[in-house]
Scaffold this motif. Sequence first.
Motif, PDB file in Angstrom:
ATOM      1  N   ILE A 164      28.223 -35.833 -31.453  1.00 62.00           N
ATOM      2  CA  ILE A 164      26.894 -36.174 -30.619  1.00 62.00           C
ATOM      3  C   ILE A 164      26.442 -34.725 -30.087  1.00 62.00           C
ATOM      4  O   ILE A 164      27.503 -33.888 -29.463  1.00 62.00           O
ATOM      5  CB  ILE A 164      27.554 -37.123 -29.773  1.00 62.00           C
ATOM      6  CG1 ILE A 164      27.661 -38.321 -30.297  1.00 62.00           C
ATOM      7  CG2 ILE A 164      26.033 -37.237 -28.413  1.00 62.00           C
ATOM      8  CD1 ILE A 164      28.414 -39.437 -29.247  1.00 62.00           C
ATOM      9  N   ARG A 165      25.625 -34.557 -30.346  1.00 63.10           N
ATOM     10  CA  ARG A 165      24.766 -33.372 -29.542  1.00 63.10           C
ATOM     11  C   ARG A 165      24.346 -33.548 -28.399  1.00 63.10           C
ATOM     12  O   ARG A 165      23.831 -34.567 -27.800  1.00 63.10           O
ATOM     13  CB  ARG A 165      23.664 -32.997 -30.539  1.00 63.10           C
ATOM     14  CG  ARG A 165      23.933 -32.472 -32.254  1.00 63.10           C
ATOM     15  CD  ARG A 165      22.556 -32.278 -32.848  1.00 63.10           C
ATOM     16  NE  ARG A 165      21.877 -33.284 -32.897  1.00 63.10           N
ATOM     17  CZ  ARG A 165      20.636 -33.315 -32.215  1.00 63.10           C
ATOM     18  NH1 ARG A 165      20.224 -32.351 -31.509  1.00 63.10           N
ATOM     19  NH2 ARG A 165      19.786 -34.254 -32.459  1.00 63.10           N
ATOM     20  N   VAL A 166      24.464 -32.325 -27.415  1.00 63.09           N
ATOM     21  CA  VAL A 166      24.066 -32.559 -26.138  1.00 63.09           C
ATOM     22  C   VAL A 166      23.334 -31.390 -25.834  1.00 63.09           C
ATOM     23  O   VAL A 166      23.655 -29.999 -26.045  1.00 63.09           O
ATOM     24  CB  VAL A 166      25.231 -32.614 -24.989  1.00 63.09           C
ATOM     25  CG1 VAL A 166      24.795 -32.548 -23.598  1.00 63.09           C
ATOM     26  CG2 VAL A 166      26.091 -33.836 -25.545  1.00 63.09           C
ATOM     27  N   ASN A 167      22.176 -31.367 -25.190  1.00 63.23           N
ATOM     28  CA  ASN A 167      21.143 -30.326 -24.827  1.00 63.23           C
ATOM     29  C   ASN A 167      20.542 -30.510 -23.707  1.00 63.23           C
ATOM     30  O   ASN A 167      20.486 -31.853 -23.064  1.00 63.23           O
ATOM     31  CB  ASN A 167      20.175 -30.060 -26.147  1.00 63.23           C
ATOM     32  CG  ASN A 167      20.560 -29.794 -27.092  1.00 63.23           C
ATOM     33  OD1 ASN A 167      21.458 -28.417 -27.288  1.00 63.23           O
ATOM     34  ND2 ASN A 167      20.707 -30.635 -28.280  1.00 63.23           N
ATOM     35  N   GLY A 168      19.710 -29.412 -23.149  1.00 64.09           N
ATOM     36  CA  GLY A 168      19.063 -29.799 -21.939  1.00 64.09           C
ATOM     37  C   GLY A 168      17.631 -28.886 -22.120  1.00 64.09           C
ATOM     38  O   GLY A 168      17.493 -28.337 -23.036  1.00 64.09           O
ATOM     39  N   VAL A 169      16.770 -29.458 -21.528  1.00 62.65           N
ATOM     40  CA  VAL A 169      15.338 -28.974 -21.089  1.00 62.65           C
ATOM     41  C   VAL A 169      15.035 -28.494 -19.716  1.00 62.65           C
ATOM     42  O   VAL A 169      15.556 -29.192 -19.048  1.00 62.65           O
ATOM     43  CB  VAL A 169      14.292 -29.697 -21.699  1.00 62.65           C
ATOM     44  CG1 VAL A 169      13.150 -29.262 -21.683  1.00 62.65           C
ATOM     45  CG2 VAL A 169      14.488 -30.069 -23.186  1.00 62.65           C
ATOM     46  N   SER A 170      14.628 -27.153 -19.536  1.00 63.80           N
ATOM     47  CA  SER A 170      14.402 -26.502 -18.208  1.00 63.80           C
ATOM     48  C   SER A 170      12.963 -26.356 -18.142  1.00 63.80           C
ATOM     49  O   SER A 170      12.482 -25.319 -18.182  1.00 63.80           O
ATOM     50  CB  SER A 170      15.348 -25.471 -18.027  1.00 63.80           C
ATOM     51  OG  SER A 170      15.392 -24.736 -16.834  1.00 63.80           O
ATOM     52  N   PRO A 171      12.115 -27.093 -17.559  1.00 66.57           N
ATOM     53  CA  PRO A 171      10.834 -26.875 -17.312  1.00 66.57           C
ATOM     54  C   PRO A 171      10.741 -26.120 -16.150  1.00 66.57           C
ATOM     55  O   PRO A 171      11.322 -26.254 -15.319  1.00 66.57           O
ATOM     56  CB  PRO A 171      10.277 -28.469 -17.155  1.00 66.57           C
ATOM     57  CG  PRO A 171      11.228 -29.399 -17.311  1.00 66.57           C
ATOM     58  CD  PRO A 171      12.673 -28.649 -17.254  1.00 66.57           C
ATOM     59  N   GLY A 172       9.530 -25.538 -15.909  1.00 63.84           N
ATOM     60  CA  GLY A 172       9.011 -24.680 -14.802  1.00 63.84           C
ATOM     61  C   GLY A 172       7.808 -25.784 -14.129  1.00 63.84           C
ATOM     62  O   GLY A 172       8.198 -26.910 -13.793  1.00 63.84           O
ATOM     63  N   LEU A 173       6.754 -25.204 -13.710  1.00 64.36           N
ATOM     64  CA  LEU A 173       5.726 -26.060 -12.990  1.00 64.36           C
ATOM     65  C   LEU A 173       4.984 -26.978 -13.925  1.00 64.36           C
ATOM     66  O   LEU A 173       4.370 -26.198 -15.056  1.00 64.36           O
ATOM     67  CB  LEU A 173       4.550 -25.209 -12.391  1.00 64.36           C
ATOM     68  CG  LEU A 173       5.043 -24.301 -11.093  1.00 64.36           C
ATOM     69  CD1 LEU A 173       4.265 -23.116 -10.970  1.00 64.36           C
ATOM     70  CD2 LEU A 173       5.570 -25.173  -9.995  1.00 64.36           C
ATOM     71  N   ALA A 220      18.978 -31.432 -35.618  1.00 64.35           N
ATOM     72  CA  ALA A 220      20.297 -31.618 -35.993  1.00 64.35           C
ATOM     73  C   ALA A 220      21.234 -30.505 -36.038  1.00 64.35           C
ATOM     74  O   ALA A 220      22.630 -30.586 -35.821  1.00 64.35           O
ATOM     75  CB  ALA A 220      20.507 -32.392 -37.389  1.00 64.35           C
ATOM     76  N   ASN A 221      20.597 -29.240 -35.544  1.00 64.83           N
ATOM     77  CA  ASN A 221      21.502 -28.040 -35.627  1.00 64.83           C
ATOM     78  C   ASN A 221      21.363 -27.612 -34.009  1.00 64.83           C
ATOM     79  O   ASN A 221      21.986 -26.479 -34.063  1.00 64.83           O
ATOM     80  CB  ASN A 221      20.919 -26.760 -36.598  1.00 64.83           C
ATOM     81  CG  ASN A 221      21.905 -25.754 -36.922  1.00 64.83           C
ATOM     82  OD1 ASN A 221      22.914 -26.252 -37.330  1.00 64.83           O
ATOM     83  ND2 ASN A 221      21.429 -24.512 -36.832  1.00 64.83           N
ATOM     84  N   LEU A 222      20.871 -28.463 -33.306  1.00 65.09           N
ATOM     85  CA  LEU A 222      20.878 -27.739 -31.998  1.00 65.09           C
ATOM     86  C   LEU A 222      21.881 -28.592 -31.041  1.00 65.09           C
ATOM     87  O   LEU A 222      21.751 -29.792 -30.986  1.00 65.09           O
ATOM     88  CB  LEU A 222      19.505 -27.998 -31.450  1.00 65.09           C
ATOM     89  CG  LEU A 222      18.990 -27.308 -30.034  1.00 65.09           C
ATOM     90  CD1 LEU A 222      18.931 -25.731 -30.422  1.00 65.09           C
ATOM     91  CD2 LEU A 222      17.691 -27.587 -29.905  1.00 65.09           C
ATOM     92  N   THR A 223      22.565 -27.877 -30.351  1.00 62.69           N
ATOM     93  CA  THR A 223      23.607 -28.554 -29.496  1.00 62.69           C
ATOM     94  C   THR A 223      24.125 -27.394 -28.248  1.00 62.69           C
ATOM     95  O   THR A 223      24.245 -26.162 -28.724  1.00 62.69           O
ATOM     96  CB  THR A 223      24.653 -29.186 -30.061  1.00 62.69           C
ATOM     97  OG1 THR A 223      25.315 -30.068 -28.976  1.00 62.69           O
ATOM     98  CG2 THR A 223      25.917 -28.289 -30.653  1.00 62.69           C
ATOM     99  N   GLY A 224      24.566 -27.752 -27.077  1.00 59.37           N
ATOM    100  CA  GLY A 224      24.921 -26.946 -26.343  1.00 59.37           C
ATOM    101  C   GLY A 224      23.799 -25.972 -25.614  1.00 59.37           C
ATOM    102  O   GLY A 224      24.295 -24.621 -25.205  1.00 59.37           O
ATOM    103  N   THR A 225      22.772 -26.243 -25.940  1.00 57.63           N
ATOM    104  CA  THR A 225      21.587 -25.326 -25.489  1.00 57.63           C
ATOM    105  C   THR A 225      20.737 -25.951 -24.458  1.00 57.63           C
ATOM    106  O   THR A 225      20.392 -27.141 -24.419  1.00 57.63           O
ATOM    107  CB  THR A 225      20.758 -24.903 -26.799  1.00 57.63           C
ATOM    108  OG1 THR A 225      21.802 -24.529 -27.858  1.00 57.63           O
ATOM    109  CG2 THR A 225      19.792 -24.096 -26.483  1.00 57.63           C
ATOM    110  N   VAL A 226      20.363 -25.196 -23.463  1.00 54.11           N
ATOM    111  CA  VAL A 226      19.506 -25.424 -22.453  1.00 54.11           C
ATOM    112  C   VAL A 226      18.010 -24.834 -22.758  1.00 54.11           C
ATOM    113  O   VAL A 226      18.134 -23.328 -22.800  1.00 54.11           O
ATOM    114  CB  VAL A 226      19.810 -25.053 -20.974  1.00 54.11           C
ATOM    115  CG1 VAL A 226      18.666 -25.580 -20.080  1.00 54.11           C
ATOM    116  CG2 VAL A 226      21.023 -25.824 -20.319  1.00 54.11           C
ATOM    117  N   ILE A 227      17.004 -25.409 -23.154  1.00 58.56           N
ATOM    118  CA  ILE A 227      15.713 -24.608 -23.547  1.00 58.56           C
ATOM    119  C   ILE A 227      14.880 -24.465 -22.327  1.00 58.56           C
ATOM    120  O   ILE A 227      14.473 -25.310 -21.631  1.00 58.56           O
ATOM    121  CB  ILE A 227      15.145 -25.527 -24.614  1.00 58.56           C
ATOM    122  CG1 ILE A 227      15.932 -25.626 -25.901  1.00 58.56           C
ATOM    123  CG2 ILE A 227      13.693 -24.795 -25.189  1.00 58.56           C
ATOM    124  CD1 ILE A 227      15.480 -26.618 -26.712  1.00 58.56           C
TER     125      ILE A 227
END
Length: 239
Positions: A164-173, A220-227
């Motif tokens: 299972i892939r786990v990622n994060g997204v980190s927005p600004g304003l 499908a190739n993205l995991t462990g990443t905070v964008i």
Amino acid sequence: MSEHTALVVGGTSGIGLATARRLQALGATVHVVGRGKQRLDDVAASDPELIVHRADGGNRAEISAVIETIGRIDWLIISLSGSEGSGSVADLDFDMLRRAFDAKFWAHLTTIQAAVPHLTATGSITLLGAITARAGMPGTAGIAALNGAVEALVKPLAMELAPIRVNGVSPGLVDTPWWSGIPDEARKAYFAQAAQALPTQRIATADDIAEVTVVAATNANLTGTVIETDGGARLVSMG
């Protein structure tokens, strides 16, 4: 029947709703969870193709009941937030900060724990943090710690829950209802000033962040990443 099933917890407005709409446009069956009846009713009226559920992501019994009705989940997106947590450290109200952690960090963990048994092996979890976790903005120590805690879940869970892939997204304003507590004119003035400081010279829309969130959820190739999708806020002084 749709090939994929998505669950967006905190999906009745802002980034969550924009993400739900994008996933539905990809052909997924999309379930949306929210706490407020009015917002759920509004989504049911404006987006009848989305399946709405009333639950608190921080309430294990409520979120588990919703997940049980859905069954298999391919893409879990957690877009839970709150309006509390900001302020100078000298004046920071710890009771307020604890409420903020309950509303976001503990609700993220509660939802993840409830959902993991229902996620497909090729599925994903996407968490919404914020750039305050690393930008060094004065007056954000509390909320930075909160978002840092959320984003710190990404790498260990990507290993623990693999494949299972786990990622994060980190927005600004982002121009979302999160700012609704500020009068319109004051908000517009702040956004105009902030936009001048950003390399992109603009304030993000909810759909800008949703576009990135969909990539995090579906690639499908993205995991462990905070964008980081912050318009360059982490690169400049926003104090």
